[in-house]
Design a protein around this motif. Structure first.
Motif, short mmCIF file in Angstrom:
data_model
loop_
_atom_site.label_atom_id
_atom_site.label_comp_id
_atom_site.label_asym_id
_atom_site.label_seq_id
_atom_site.Cartn_x
_atom_site.Cartn_y
_atom_site.Cartn_z
N LEU A 37 39.51 36.94 36.18
CA LEU A 37 40.67 37.10 37.06
C LEU A 37 40.98 38.58 37.28
O LEU A 37 42.00 38.91 37.86
CB LEU A 37 41.89 36.40 36.46
CG LEU A 37 41.74 34.89 36.27
CD1 LEU A 37 42.99 34.31 35.65
CD2 LEU A 37 41.44 34.22 37.61
N GLN A 38 40.10 39.45 36.81
CA GLN A 38 40.24 40.89 37.02
C GLN A 38 38.85 41.50 37.06
O GLN A 38 37.88 40.88 36.64
CB GLN A 38 41.10 41.52 35.92
CG GLN A 38 40.57 41.27 34.52
CD GLN A 38 41.62 41.51 33.45
OE1 GLN A 38 42.68 40.92 33.47
NE2 GLN A 38 41.31 42.39 32.52
N ASP A 39 38.76 42.74 37.58
CA ASP A 39 37.44 43.37 37.76
C ASP A 39 36.71 43.54 36.45
O ASP A 39 35.52 43.22 36.34
CB ASP A 39 37.60 44.76 38.40
CG ASP A 39 38.06 44.65 39.85
OD1 ASP A 39 37.93 43.57 40.42
OD2 ASP A 39 38.55 45.67 40.37
N ILE A 40 37.40 44.08 35.45
CA ILE A 40 36.75 44.41 34.19
C ILE A 40 37.60 43.92 33.03
O ILE A 40 38.83 43.84 33.14
CB ILE A 40 36.50 45.93 34.04
CG1 ILE A 40 37.81 46.71 34.17
CG2 ILE A 40 35.48 46.41 35.07
CD1 ILE A 40 37.66 48.21 33.96
N CYS A 41 36.95 43.58 31.94
CA CYS A 41 37.63 43.19 30.71
C CYS A 41 36.71 43.62 29.57
O CYS A 41 35.93 42.82 29.06
CB CYS A 41 37.91 41.70 30.67
SG CYS A 41 38.57 41.14 29.07
N VAL A 42 36.79 44.89 29.20
CA VAL A 42 35.97 45.39 28.10
C VAL A 42 36.49 44.78 26.81
O VAL A 42 37.68 44.89 26.49
CB VAL A 42 36.01 46.93 28.04
CG1 VAL A 42 35.23 47.44 26.83
CG2 VAL A 42 35.45 47.52 29.33
N ALA A 43 35.63 44.11 26.08
CA ALA A 43 36.05 43.38 24.88
C ALA A 43 36.58 44.34 23.81
O ALA A 43 35.98 45.37 23.52
CB ALA A 43 34.89 42.57 24.33
N ASP A 44 37.72 43.98 23.24
CA ASP A 44 38.26 44.71 22.10
C ASP A 44 37.75 44.01 20.84
O ASP A 44 38.34 43.03 20.38
CB ASP A 44 39.79 44.71 22.16
CG ASP A 44 40.42 45.52 21.03
OD1 ASP A 44 39.68 45.99 20.15
OD2 ASP A 44 41.65 45.70 21.05
#
Length: 396
Positions: A37-44
């Motif tokens: 639902l968004q461009d990027i989601c860098v995993a934490d």
């Protein structure tokens, strides 16, 4: 009568609630790699919170380095009984992949080495041979075995969840890349599942299971799942110095319904890919040869840009504008994997200046804050006779 009506209403209410809860968990908790639902989601990776995956790192803390990975440059050790080594670029090792629905492994096999017979429960797999001579095979649910020996430049597709294997049948070490349409495809080694589970499967159950019957062979052959179309370099004799060999469902029919494809991209020194986007897929590029500057732009106009060298991997989120250019003195070769059999290809220059019918000049002029005469000049350059005409290739 009223009491009976209340009971029925209550029963219906709980029935509706039951199916609502089941539908919710099916669509949210148990779905593999849902659409982002968004461009990027860098995993934490350090967060203690886990809900079918990882939370996102704050975008203010995201850097270009989050989308590049050098972990596949060096081979893994094959000093083990099966002569097998693997380097993984999945969500746990390469956080920038998270939510993009694609991951890549590097596999090394010593002469005579094998990958254990296994399945990936959450992904289809495409293997591209970089070096050596490899026997690949998979077994369908009808117990039909499809297998073939591949050499450098050839690819094979493995349908999701099917038992498969690979073996080095040459005299030298083997290297191949495995691309998956999941950030965490999972791996279940069949020998371990059957004979090393905790607790163990009772012997009589194993004994009865291994009494199998022969199954009829369909008209499908092993050749349907192997493709040699990426071996030879494409022509780069064009203004961009860019060439592509396409391994999608239109050229490699065994990919159908498996949600994967692989392209080979060649760039002359100074060559560039058209500035473009893939509306239906994320993309993972690995440089086989050369030095390539790769970049993409998020919806908030942030440019993530870095130079890739041999063996380095770059992830491009689905639908974002991106490009690549050869910044080295020699030809560059990349392999691009997608988590769709037809990801789509939208060349931004062609979309804007070579559409049919064309976008009105005043609309382009207002968008680019230029005079309408300038947009007319740009359109002339992208006409079929223009110096910068680019094929739009709607399904590559």
């Amino acid at each position: 009568m009223a009491a009976m009506f209340r009971v029925k209403t209550t029963s219906s209410f709980f029935l509706v609630m039951f199916f609502t809860v089941i539908l919710y968990f099916t669509l949210s908790c148990f779905s593999a790699d849902p659409d982002p639902l968004q461009d990027i989601c860098v995993a934490d990776l350090n967060s203690p919170i886990r809900v079918n995956g990882y939370p996102c790192k704050p975008e203010s803390q995201v850097t270009t380095d989050d989308f590049f990975f050098s972990g596949l440059r060096n081979g893994a050790s094959t000093a083990n009984p099966i002569g097998f080594g693997v380097r993984r670029a999945n969500a746990s090792t390469f956080p920038g992949l998270y939510t993009q629905g694609v991951s890549v492994n590097r596999v090394d096999l010593a002469p005579g080495g094998i990958s254990a017979t296994h399945v990936h429960p959450r992904a289809s797999e495409s293997n591209f041979v970089i070096k050596g001579k490899v026997l690949f095979g998979f077994v369908t649910t009808a117990n039909v075995l499809y297998y073939k020996v591949l050499r450098a430049g050839e690819i094979t597709i493995i349908p999701r969840g099917l038992v498969h294997f690979a073996a080095n049948v040459g005299r030298k070490n083997v290297i191949y890349l495995s691309a998956f349409n999941s950030v965490l495809p999972g791996i279940s080694p069949i020998p371990n599942n059957l004979f090393a589970s905790t607790p163990t499967i009772p012997n009589y159950i194993l004994a009865k299971n291994f009494r199998v019957d022969d199954k009829p062979v369909s008209q499908v052959t092993s050749n349907d799942f192997f493709f040699s179309g990426l071996i030879n370099a494409p022509s780069t004799a064009n203004p961009l110095g860019h060439g592509v060999r396409i391994g999608n469902v239109s050229t490699f029919h065994g990919l159908n319904t498996l949600g994967l494809m692989v392209n080979r991209i060649d760039l002359t020194p100074g060559g560039v890919t058209p500035i473009h986007r893939h509306p239906r897929a994320s993309e993972a590029n690995i440089v086989l040869k050369g030095k390539v500057l790769s970049g993409f732009i998020s919806a908030s106009d942030v440019l993530y840009l870095k130079v890739q060298k041999d063996g380095e991997l770059f992830i491009i989120p689905r639908g974002l504008v991106h490009f690549a250019t050869n910044v080295g003195p020699q030809k560059a070769v990349l392999i691009a994997g997608y988590n769709s059999q037809l990801p789509g290809f939208a060349s931004i220059p062609s979309n804007l200046f070579a559409s049919t019918p064309t976008i009105p000049n005043y609309i382009l002029a207002k968008n680019f804050r230029v005079d309408e005469k300038f947009t007319a000049i740009m359109k002339s350059k992208f006409s079929p006779t223009g110096s910068l005409a680019i094929a739009n290739g709607d399904d590559i």
